[in-house]
Scaffold this motif. Sequence first.
Motif, PDB file in Angstrom:
ATOM      1  N   VAL A  72      -1.476  -6.005  -0.341  1.00 55.95           N
ATOM      2  CA  VAL A  72      -0.034  -5.725  -0.409  1.00 55.95           C
ATOM      3  C   VAL A  72       0.530  -5.163   0.892  1.00 55.95           C
ATOM      4  O   VAL A  72       1.739  -4.953   0.999  1.00 55.95           O
ATOM      5  CB  VAL A  72       0.287  -4.754  -1.570  1.00 55.95           C
ATOM      6  N   GLY A  73      -0.331  -4.914   1.860  1.00 51.28           N
ATOM      7  CA  GLY A  73       0.137  -4.338   3.119  1.00 51.28           C
ATOM      8  C   GLY A  73      -0.060  -2.839   3.130  1.00 51.28           C
ATOM      9  O   GLY A  73       0.092  -2.180   2.098  1.00 51.28           O
ATOM     10  N   GLU A  74      -0.374  -2.316   4.304  1.00 49.86           N
ATOM     11  CA  GLU A  74      -0.703  -0.890   4.419  1.00 49.86           C
ATOM     12  C   GLU A  74       0.452   0.009   4.014  1.00 49.86           C
ATOM     13  O   GLU A  74       0.264   1.076   3.435  1.00 49.86           O
ATOM     14  CB  GLU A  74      -1.127  -0.578   5.866  1.00 49.86           C
ATOM     15  N   LYS A  75       1.692  -0.446   4.287  1.00 51.28           N
ATOM     16  CA  LYS A  75       2.868   0.369   3.956  1.00 51.28           C
ATOM     17  C   LYS A  75       3.140   0.422   2.455  1.00 51.28           C
ATOM     18  O   LYS A  75       3.845   1.301   1.978  1.00 51.28           O
ATOM     19  CB  LYS A  75       4.116  -0.193   4.653  1.00 51.28           C
ATOM     20  N   ASN A  76       2.590  -0.554   1.712  1.00 50.72           N
ATOM     21  CA  ASN A  76       2.943  -0.679   0.298  1.00 50.72           C
ATOM     22  C   ASN A  76       1.870  -0.169  -0.663  1.00 50.72           C
ATOM     23  O   ASN A  76       1.945  -0.424  -1.858  1.00 50.72           O
ATOM     24  CB  ASN A  76       3.246  -2.148  -0.030  1.00 50.72           C
ATOM     25  N   ALA A  77       0.863   0.529  -0.158  1.00 47.20           N
ATOM     26  CA  ALA A  77      -0.179   1.075  -1.036  1.00 47.20           C
ATOM     27  C   ALA A  77      -0.555   2.475  -0.572  1.00 47.20           C
ATOM     28  O   ALA A  77      -0.660   2.739   0.624  1.00 47.20           O
ATOM     29  CB  ALA A  77      -1.406   0.166  -1.020  1.00 47.20           C
ATOM     30  N   ILE A  78      -0.716   3.372  -1.558  1.00 41.37           N
ATOM     31  CA  ILE A  78      -1.143   4.727  -1.229  1.00 41.37           C
ATOM     32  C   ILE A  78      -2.042   5.243  -2.354  1.00 41.37           C
ATOM     33  O   ILE A  78      -1.854   4.894  -3.523  1.00 41.37           O
ATOM     34  CB  ILE A  78       0.074   5.667  -1.029  1.00 41.37           C
ATOM     35  N   PHE A  79      -3.024   6.054  -1.997  1.00 39.97           N
ATOM     36  CA  PHE A  79      -4.003   6.571  -2.950  1.00 39.97           C
ATOM     37  C   PHE A  79      -3.839   8.085  -3.061  1.00 39.97           C
ATOM     38  O   PHE A  79      -3.946   8.788  -2.045  1.00 39.97           O
ATOM     39  CB  PHE A  79      -5.418   6.200  -2.498  1.00 39.97           C
ATOM     40  N   ILE A  80      -3.565   8.552  -4.281  1.00 39.56           N
ATOM     41  CA  ILE A  80      -3.245   9.972  -4.470  1.00 39.56           C
ATOM     42  C   ILE A  80      -3.898  10.530  -5.736  1.00 39.56           C
ATOM     43  O   ILE A  80      -4.487   9.790  -6.525  1.00 39.56           O
ATOM     44  CB  ILE A  80      -1.714  10.182  -4.589  1.00 39.56           C
ATOM     45  N   SER A  81      -3.738  11.838  -5.925  1.00 39.22           N
ATOM     46  CA  SER A  81      -4.031  12.475  -7.205  1.00 39.22           C
ATOM     47  C   SER A  81      -2.847  13.387  -7.528  1.00 39.22           C
ATOM     48  O   SER A  81      -2.633  14.387  -6.840  1.00 39.22           O
ATOM     49  CB  SER A  81      -5.320  13.299  -7.141  1.00 39.22           C
ATOM     50  N   ALA A  82      -2.083  12.998  -8.545  1.00 39.38           N
ATOM     51  CA  ALA A  82      -0.919  13.814  -8.925  1.00 39.38           C
ATOM     52  C   ALA A  82      -1.368  15.144  -9.515  1.00 39.38           C
ATOM     53  O   ALA A  82      -0.689  16.161  -9.361  1.00 39.38           O
ATOM     54  CB  ALA A  82      -0.065  13.053  -9.933  1.00 39.38           C
ATOM     55  N   ALA A  83      -2.525  15.153 -10.164  1.00 39.36           N
ATOM     56  CA  ALA A  83      -3.021  16.377 -10.812  1.00 39.36           C
ATOM     57  C   ALA A  83      -3.462  17.417  -9.788  1.00 39.36           C
ATOM     58  O   ALA A  83      -3.127  18.602  -9.894  1.00 39.36           O
ATOM     59  CB  ALA A  83      -4.167  16.037 -11.764  1.00 39.36           C
ATOM     60  N   THR A  84      -4.231  16.975  -8.762  1.00 47.11           N
ATOM     61  CA  THR A  84      -4.739  17.924  -7.760  1.00 47.11           C
ATOM     62  C   THR A  84      -3.869  17.960  -6.507  1.00 47.11           C
ATOM     63  O   THR A  84      -4.150  18.695  -5.572  1.00 47.11           O
ATOM     64  CB  THR A  84      -6.178  17.553  -7.352  1.00 47.11           C
ATOM     65  N   LYS A  85      -2.832  17.113  -6.484  1.00 48.43           N
ATOM     66  CA  LYS A  85      -1.873  17.025  -5.372  1.00 48.43           C
ATOM     67  C   LYS A  85      -2.506  16.516  -4.071  1.00 48.43           C
ATOM     68  O   LYS A  85      -1.973  16.751  -2.982  1.00 48.43           O
ATOM     69  CB  LYS A  85      -1.172  18.363  -5.139  1.00 48.43           C
ATOM     70  N   GLU A  86      -3.609  15.812  -4.193  1.00 47.66           N
ATOM     71  CA  GLU A  86      -4.240  15.221  -3.010  1.00 47.66           C
ATOM     72  C   GLU A  86      -3.370  14.068  -2.487  1.00 47.66           C
ATOM     73  O   GLU A  86      -2.966  13.185  -3.241  1.00 47.66           O
ATOM     74  CB  GLU A  86      -5.637  14.692  -3.370  1.00 47.66           C
ATOM     75  N   ASN A  87      -3.092  14.094  -1.177  1.00 45.77           N
ATOM     76  CA  ASN A  87      -2.264  13.077  -0.494  1.00 45.77           C
ATOM     77  C   ASN A  87      -0.813  13.055  -0.975  1.00 45.77           C
ATOM     78  O   ASN A  87      -0.088  12.091  -0.708  1.00 45.77           O
ATOM     79  CB  ASN A  87      -2.860  11.665  -0.646  1.00 45.77           C
ATOM     80  N   ILE A  88      -0.366  14.120  -1.648  1.00 48.12           N
ATOM     81  CA  ILE A  88       1.007  14.127  -2.171  1.00 48.12           C
ATOM     82  C   ILE A  88       2.030  14.168  -1.033  1.00 48.12           C
ATOM     83  O   ILE A  88       3.080  13.517  -1.110  1.00 48.12           O
ATOM     84  CB  ILE A  88       1.225  15.317  -3.143  1.00 48.12           C
ATOM     85  N   GLU A  89       1.733  14.911   0.033  1.00 45.32           N
ATOM     86  CA  GLU A  89       2.682  14.969   1.149  1.00 45.32           C
ATOM     87  C   GLU A  89       2.825  13.609   1.813  1.00 45.32           C
ATOM     88  O   GLU A  89       3.932  13.190   2.190  1.00 45.32           O
ATOM     89  CB  GLU A  89       2.240  16.022   2.176  1.00 45.32           C
ATOM     90  N   GLU A  90       1.714  12.891   1.944  1.00 50.21           N
ATOM     91  CA  GLU A  90       1.768  11.527   2.495  1.00 50.21           C
ATOM     92  C   GLU A  90       2.575  10.615   1.566  1.00 50.21           C
ATOM     93  O   GLU A  90       3.345   9.767   2.014  1.00 50.21           O
ATOM     94  CB  GLU A  90       0.349  10.976   2.661  1.00 50.21           C
TER      95      GLU A  90
END
Length: 405
Positions: free
Chosen positions: A355-373
């Motif tokens: 899908v392209g680098e701009k259109n995918a992100i990997f996070i954890s809403a529970a632990t807030k990992e990568n939430i700022e990104e």
Amino acid sequence: MLEKDTKSLEKTILVGVITQQQNEEKLTEYLDELEFLTHTAGGQVAKRFSQKMERPNPKTFVGTGKMEEIHTYIKEHKISTVIFDDELSPSQQKNISRELDCKVLDRTNLILDIFAQRAETSYARTQVELAQCQYLLPRLSGMWTHLERQKGGIGLRGPGETEIETDRRIVRDRISLLKEKLKVIDKQMAVQRGNRGALVRVALVGYTNVGKSTLMNTISKSEVFVEDKLFATLDTTVRKVVVKNLPFLLTDTVGFIRKLPTQLVESFKSTLDEVREADLLLHVVDISHPDFEEHIASVNQILSEIKSDGKPTLMVFNKIDAYKHLTIDADDLVTEKTKRHYTLNEWKSTWMHNVGEKNAIFISAATKENIEEFRERVYEAVRELHIARFPYNNFLYPDYKDAEE
């Protein structure tokens, strides 16, 4: 306490078939999901039954021998409910109920029941009731089987038919009334959406129980109900969110599911209007679920049905904290590596390629990992849409980054 709760649960069994279109592995996935649905509805699964056949039996869904096996198990273990993985026709439901002499549900009926439990607002309750009435109407005759056991009784046949016709008329009238009620509410909601001004609209979409509401709470700092059950959230929630001085509207929508009943898609069409009118979709995915790619396909199919599949979309792969991949012994020459053995990094490279680098992100809403990104990525997408919408008015927002600094 746990033992008491377990005892109060309704004892159920699940039934599914293995066909040319649905192999054993696929059936296991569906029955796993059906068991989770049953747990959500307040049931406890005692056993699963499956049968391999070319196609479901048009009379009883499964074969005669399997029906006898199920009936014997029901009597021996005092089972109160049998749930079939596919939608039963009115005649199948009637025949099966007569043979098993217990409550018979199908996947559609079960999902409708969960929606009825979860509906909080008047609007959601009206939508669910409409879906239930549409499901019930062709099945009313099955509710009068007690009259058939008394065939030949003087005066029973006529009144029986009259009762069925009376009930059908009542249900039809109720459907008409509910549709009119929804039309009024739909108009009110359309006005509300129109009154929200020119803010960019962002909608959270995804399979049920992927963490949309948790993400909504994290990014909007609101308190949307969250629970580890299917369809924890039915009512659409809209919040105004500000990231780096840029305001936009964020909507949390009802979760999708495989084999979603057509009655629900129809009755919840106004809720889905929030998705149709969104400028940006955040497609939330539970990457820790072994079937997450099929979940993505199911969501995309429903988005296509409501003509929302062409919208700008950010794929949000959630629950990376819960993701566990299978490890393979280097000396194990028998095991062939498949997608189920992928590491998180392999999934990242796969989807960023898809899908392209701009259109995918990997996070954890529970632990807030990568939430700022994640917030940064959403900000960039919303800003792009805002500039495209107001190319001559951006002096109001000259540079959000500078303003923030």
